[in-house]
Design a protein around this motif. Structure first.
Motif, PDB file in Angstrom:
ATOM      1  N   MET A 154     -17.294 -40.859  67.760  1.00 52.48           N
ATOM      2  CA  MET A 154     -18.643 -40.721  68.276  1.00 52.48           C
ATOM      3  C   MET A 154     -18.687 -41.007  69.762  1.00 52.48           C
ATOM      4  O   MET A 154     -18.163 -42.022  70.215  1.00 52.48           O
ATOM      5  CB  MET A 154     -19.600 -41.674  67.546  1.00 52.48           C
ATOM      6  N   LYS A 155     -19.318 -40.120  70.505  1.00 50.94           N
ATOM      7  CA  LYS A 155     -19.561 -40.352  71.921  1.00 50.94           C
ATOM      8  C   LYS A 155     -21.046 -40.595  72.134  1.00 50.94           C
ATOM      9  O   LYS A 155     -21.881 -40.145  71.341  1.00 50.94           O
ATOM     10  CB  LYS A 155     -19.078 -39.164  72.744  1.00 50.94           C
ATOM     11  N   THR A 203     -17.198 -31.616  66.452  1.00 52.59           N
ATOM     12  CA  THR A 203     -18.107 -30.566  65.983  1.00 52.59           C
ATOM     13  C   THR A 203     -19.208 -30.239  66.990  1.00 52.59           C
ATOM     14  O   THR A 203     -19.917 -29.244  66.802  1.00 52.59           O
ATOM     15  CB  THR A 203     -18.774 -30.991  64.675  1.00 52.59           C
ATOM     16  N   LYS A 204     -19.388 -31.093  67.992  1.00 49.82           N
ATOM     17  CA  LYS A 204     -20.453 -30.940  68.994  1.00 49.82           C
ATOM     18  C   LYS A 204     -21.848 -31.089  68.377  1.00 49.82           C
ATOM     19  O   LYS A 204     -22.845 -30.640  68.952  1.00 49.82           O
ATOM     20  CB  LYS A 204     -20.351 -29.592  69.717  1.00 49.82           C
ATOM     21  N   LYS A 205     -21.919 -31.719  67.209  1.00 49.16           N
ATOM     22  CA  LYS A 205     -23.213 -32.003  66.608  1.00 49.16           C
ATOM     23  C   LYS A 205     -23.709 -33.357  67.106  1.00 49.16           C
ATOM     24  O   LYS A 205     -22.931 -34.283  67.299  1.00 49.16           O
ATOM     25  CB  LYS A 205     -23.108 -31.984  65.084  1.00 49.16           C
ATOM     26  N   ALA A 206     -25.035 -33.448  67.290  1.00 49.52           N
ATOM     27  CA  ALA A 206     -25.591 -34.642  67.928  1.00 49.52           C
ATOM     28  C   ALA A 206     -26.863 -35.094  67.234  1.00 49.52           C
ATOM     29  O   ALA A 206     -27.516 -34.341  66.501  1.00 49.52           O
ATOM     30  CB  ALA A 206     -25.882 -34.352  69.392  1.00 49.52           C
ATOM     31  N   ILE A 252     -28.034 -40.170  73.103  1.00 50.06           N
ATOM     32  CA  ILE A 252     -27.538 -38.993  72.398  1.00 50.06           C
ATOM     33  C   ILE A 252     -26.175 -39.368  71.834  1.00 50.06           C
ATOM     34  O   ILE A 252     -25.228 -39.601  72.583  1.00 50.06           O
ATOM     35  CB  ILE A 252     -27.412 -37.778  73.326  1.00 50.06           C
ATOM     36  N   ALA A 253     -26.100 -39.508  70.526  1.00 47.50           N
ATOM     37  CA  ALA A 253     -24.825 -39.817  69.860  1.00 47.50           C
ATOM     38  C   ALA A 253     -24.270 -38.514  69.309  1.00 47.50           C
ATOM     39  O   ALA A 253     -24.977 -37.795  68.589  1.00 47.50           O
ATOM     40  CB  ALA A 253     -25.036 -40.830  68.741  1.00 47.50           C
TER      41      ALA A 253
END
Length: 206
Positions: free
Chosen positions: A1-2, A23-26, A17-18
């Motif tokens: 997680m970023k 997957t680039k899902k946030a 924004i996590a």
């Protein structure tokens, strides 16, 4: 997680924004203002939004809900006990901040223990009433987004309608202070901290 951190709105609310780097899902947590900045941050990383989550229903955490929803088409999630605050300017306090009185309609009502999957990471909902009846914290591995439940060496206010000091202290002690020392806490205002630091240094919970 970023994690992307943005300080938004007139009260300097921390919007997070996590997102999953694979997957680039946030998920957008507490979009309390400046929707253009939030949307720009999403575009810059090429992220798709699976959900918008409000840690509680106060205006400074929800006022950009509608605009973010309009653009991303993402569902809005909030704890069931705070859901009716979204449509009431007096209850969400937006009428006192000169903003929109309605801040979206919840698509999912969260409860304690819910596990939310965003890409390849999971978020667990911790119901932490006290600042508001439906205040929640969001736990993911070594990070917890604590809204206005806990601040660096402080705690959330309890003098707004629905607030309870005893409830808030109980929430912190039973839901947050049981976490490991190295869990990083991301509050709704001010700097990040750790559970271990707050366990040792926070004067409200000694």
């Amino acid at each position: 997680m970023k994690i992307i951190h943005l300080e938004v709105g007139s009260l300097g609310t921390n919007c997070y924004i996590a997102w999953c780097e694979f997957t680039k899902k946030a998920v957008v947590i507490d979009p309390g203002g400046d929707p253009a900045r939030i949307l720009s941050a999403l575009r810059s990383e090429g992220l798709s939004v699976d959900a918008i989550i409000n840690t509680h229903g106060h205006a400074d955490h929800v006022m950009a809900n509608t605009k973010i929803q309009e653009v991303t088409k993402a569902p809005l999630w909030i704890h069931s006990a705070d859901a009716d605050m979204l449509g009431s300017g007096s209850r969400n306090l937006s009428s006192f901040l000169g903003g929109a009185t309605s801040c979206g309609t919840a698509d999912r009502l969260l409860k304690d223990g819910d596990v939310l999957t965003i890409g390849e990471f999971a978020i667990k909902v911790l119901h932490t009433p006290g600042h508001t009846p439906g205040g929640i914290c969001l736990l993911s591995d070594k990070a917890v987004f604590v809204g206005d439940t806990l601040f660096a060496e402080s705690i959330g206010r309890t003098d707004f309608p629905g607030g309870s000091y005893s409830q808030l202290i109980n929430s912190i002690k039973t839901k947050l202070m049981t976490l490991e020392d190295d869990v990083k806490a991301y509050p709704g205002h001010g700097p990040a901290t750790t559970i271990g630091w707050e366990r040792r240094q926070n004067p409200f919970i000694q």
